[in-house]
Structure formats: C-alpha cells, structure tokens
Design an enzyme around this catalytic site. Structure first.
Site, mmCIF file in Angstrom:
data_model
loop_
_atom_site.group_PDB
_atom_site.id
_atom_site.type_symbol
_atom_site.label_atom_id
_atom_site.label_comp_id
_atom_site.label_asym_id
_atom_site.label_seq_id
_atom_site.Cartn_x
_atom_site.Cartn_y
_atom_site.Cartn_z
ATOM 1 N N LYS A 141 -62.450 -9.503 54.800
ATOM 2 C CA LYS A 141 -61.124 -9.478 54.172
ATOM 3 C C LYS A 141 -60.635 -8.064 53.931
ATOM 4 O O LYS A 141 -59.447 -7.785 54.022
ATOM 5 C CB LYS A 141 -61.165 -10.244 52.836
ATOM 6 N N HIS A 162 -65.690 -5.101 49.492
ATOM 7 C CA HIS A 162 -64.815 -4.933 50.648
ATOM 8 C C HIS A 162 -65.106 -3.576 51.279
ATOM 9 O O HIS A 162 -65.085 -2.554 50.591
ATOM 10 C CB HIS A 162 -63.342 -4.995 50.232
ATOM 11 N N GLN A 209 -64.593 -13.293 47.521
ATOM 12 C CA GLN A 209 -65.447 -14.404 47.952
ATOM 13 C C GLN A 209 -64.750 -15.264 49.014
ATOM 14 O O GLN A 209 -63.882 -14.784 49.718
ATOM 15 C CB GLN A 209 -65.896 -15.252 46.755
#
Length: 432
Positions: free
Chosen positions: A16, A41, A226
C-alpha cells in the site's frame, strides 16, 4: 475529481505504501484513518528507502497535506522518533504539512506493557494472537471503554491528572491480576507531559479541514493499514487487528461523510502472505513458500518478522471486493513470480467435502477449508520494471486477466517493482 480510499484486500503487506505514494502525486491531501504504529509502509523514491509506521505515506511529497485521523491510535513518543528519522532523510515536515485530529486517542506505556503481558500469558496456553506488542489493542479497548487519553487532553493540564487516574484505576487492576506491579500516577503524568510540547502544534480540527478541502474541490486520498482479512469484524477472527480496516472506516476514522468517498482501490499482491497466527488456506510451507519469501523480501517493515507465503487466493480477494466496494485493484509484486514454470491460483474451497466460494466466518471452519487450485503456465521473461502492457510476457498478461475474471474487479494499476515509476496505469482512480 474523485476522492479515493486505498485498502488492503488480503492480510496486509500488499504494498500500500508505494501505491499511496504514487497516487499522492495526484492528491492534495492524504489521510491515515485507522490503525497505529504497528503498520509498516515502505516507500522507494529515487533509490532512497523510507520506512513509515504512523506517518501517512504522503509526507514524502512536499506539496501534499498529510492528516492523521481520529480512527488512528497514536503513540506520541513513537511519533516523535519517526518524525526525527524521516527528517534526517531530508523530508521537511512541520505543522503546516501535517495535521493530527484533536480527538485521536493515545497509546501509552501501560498499553504496550499490557499487550506484552497478555501475549506472554497466552504463549503458555497456545492461544496467542501474534500482536506486535505495540499497545494497539489495549488502546482501542480504552477508547471504547471511554477512558482513553486523547490528544486534546494534553492541552488541558487541569483535567489531565484526573483522566490519568481514571485510566490507571482500570489498568492497575489488570496488572495486579496478571501479577505485575502497579503504575505510579506521577510517572505516567511525566510520560505524557514530557512530549506534549512537541506534538500539540500539529493538533487541529481534522473534520473541518477535510470538509473545507472537499468543498474546495481538492482531491483526498484515504489510507488505511493492515488488510481486509485482519478487520476486527470481517477478518479471520480472533487473529485480526483491533480496528475496522475496511473502506467504510475511512469516513468514521477521519470525520467525513460517506458521500465524500468516490472510489475504492484494493491493493492486491500477486500471491498471498500473512504475518502472525491464524488460518491461511493457500500457505506453502515448502520450497515454493521459501522462493516467494526470498524473492519478495517478505519481512515485516515494523517488526522484521518473516511473512508466511502462499499462492494467490481469489476467494479471499473476491470477498474483500464485496465487503469494501472495491472498484479496481492495484496488483503488486507481479515480478516475484518471474521464472516459475507453473503458478497456482486458488479458485474455490472445499469444506467437509462440499464446494464453497467464500471464507467461512467460523474459526473452526476456516481451519478446515481446502483450497481448489487452477494451474497456470508460468513465464520465463521478466516483468520487473515494466511500464506498459507491451513490456509484459504474454503469460503474465494472461495471469492478470485471469485474476480479474476470478475476483470480479479490474486491474486499475499494476506495480512491477518497489520503485515509484515502475507502475502501469490502466485507470486513474481520481479521474474515474
């Protein structure tokens, strides 16, 4: 212009960070709407690696406003440490570029310690969840229990001591029951007041800022942590995180109405991984899993924990598409599959001898499902660094198209390496 929510469609770790960073070039505001500093991240920009835990992925872009919403649980000391670390990499971050919702609940040392106490106790009985021990769950418990210390409380020194006393009444009772010493009120007060001056300049009415931005026609990107299968309601309970991670939480976790969300993008890895305990139907605890883990560098950004690896599970992703209202996916790490002679895709399950096309909600049934596979031909060419469909081997294109068919959602973006520009754009979510 559309406002976009980015969610993970598997168990997290789908990539992401890179996708949000890539999309943030088209956004005016990036909002983190849930989770805590247990998220990880990794962004790779011009060869420089940025590892983020609490900060929104948009912070590396100088013209983007970053926002931490009220749906996040916020560790003030972890925030200060991360801020210093990212600044050391040359990123300028100040209160003009980063806002934190005034009603964001805090993670304190008592939460981290309670998290660890419980995991240690559960290890002896074989019932541990596999948390990151960063206090995320206990902090959400206190939020729901209406005893949390929120960011705005640090600005009110008259009422703060009483609120801490109420919090410790609860936590010290738990600590006594678990055989651990109580926390002294003055110690906890010093913990929160020592960092207040460094954080309070970032505090603001986030709901008002976002409403103004929306009305002005600015583009907002909502970023979660998540993945859908870790959602407290829709995931593999109890082996889940402590918050809602699905797209609907973007509204509640930032203070905007549902009508502010126009497009949901599901980040989807070309195979499947998960960290921690719990069911994993397509897990490959063999040389295939080892190949995927080594090729994909599958270690947690925050914890360094080795991720469990397996084949792509279309059942899970199809379910995530439905639960989130996903309109398109960003398919990541396709290059990890380069060189395999054959690739398997889970198209359905068998449960007690019957065919099913969903993941059961029951923990026991989840443990019993058996994946049904379709075997596809692999490709010998490379997809790494591809920036157009013409750069992809024919079998890789067939693999992507087959996934689209199985999950019922088109590929909007295709990521072919951790580098920001190694991305094939099919549909711009902001223009859809």
């Amino acid at each position: 212009m559309a406002n976009v929510v980015v969610v993970g469609s598997q168990w997290g770790d789908e990539g992401k960070g890179k996708i949000v960073d890539w999309l943030s070039e088209r956004a005016d505001v990036v909002v983190r709407f849930q989770g805590g500093h247990n998220a990880g991240h990794t962004l790779v920009v011009d060869g420089k690696v940025y590892k983020l835990s609490l900060l929104p992925s948009g912070v590396v872009r100088p013209d983007t406003l970053s926002v931490i919403g009220n749906g996040v649980v916020f560790d003030p000391h972890a925030f200060v440490t991360e801020l210093e670390r990212i600044r050391a990499l040359g990123v300028e971050i100040g209160p003009d570029r980063l806002k934190i919702a005034e009603n964001t609940p805090l993670i304190l040392s008592v939460h981290r310690e309670l998290d660890g106490f419980r995991e240690d106790a559960a290890s002896s009985t074989g019932t541990k969840i596999g948390t990151t021990r960063r206090g995320i769950g206990p902090a959400y418990e206190d939020k729901v229990g209406r005893r949390a210390i929120r960011l705005m409380d640090l600005a009110d020194q008259e009422t703060l001591p009483g609120k801490l006393e109420r919090l410790l009444t609860h936590h010290n009772a738990l600590r006594r029951g678990l055989g651990h010493p109580e926390v002294v009120h003055e110690v906890l007060l010093e913990e929160v007041t020592s960092v207040a001056a460094q954080i309070l300049p970032y505090m603001d009415r986030v709901w008002k800022i976002l409403d103004d931005k929306r009305r002005a026609g600015e583009r907002i990107l909502f970023e979660g942590a998540q993945g859908t299968l870790l959602d407290i309601d829709h995931g593999t309970y109890p082996f889940v995180t402590s918050s809602n991670v699905v797209a609907g939480q973007a509204a509640a976790g930032s203070g905007v109405g549902p009508n502010a969300i126009n497009y949901v993008l599901g980040i989807t890895k070309a195979y499947t991984t998960r960290v921690g305990e719990g069911p994993f139907p397509t897990e490959q605890d063999n040389e295939v899993g080892q190949f995927l883990g080594e090729r994909g560098h599958e270690f947690g950004t925050v914890t360094g924990r080795k991720r469990r690896c397996g084949w792509f599970d279309a059942v899970l992703v199809r379910q995530a598409v439905a639960v989130n209202g996903i309109r398109g996916i960003a398919l990541t790490k396709l290059d990890v599959l380069d060189g395999l002679d054959e690739i398997k895709v889970c198209t359905g399950y068998q449960l007690d001898g019957e065919d099913i096309d969903y993941l059961p909600a029951s923990q026991g049934a989840q443990a019993r499902v058996v994946p049904v596979y379709k075997v596809l031909e692999g490709w010998k060419g490379t997809t790494k660094g591809a920036r157009s469909w013409n750069d992809l081997p024919a079998q890789a294109v067939k693999y992507v198209r087959y996934i689209e068919e199985l999950i019922g959602a088109p590929v909007a973006l295709l990521s072919t390496s951790p580098e920001r520009d190694d991305t094939i754009l099919v549909t711009d979510p902001f223009q859809d």
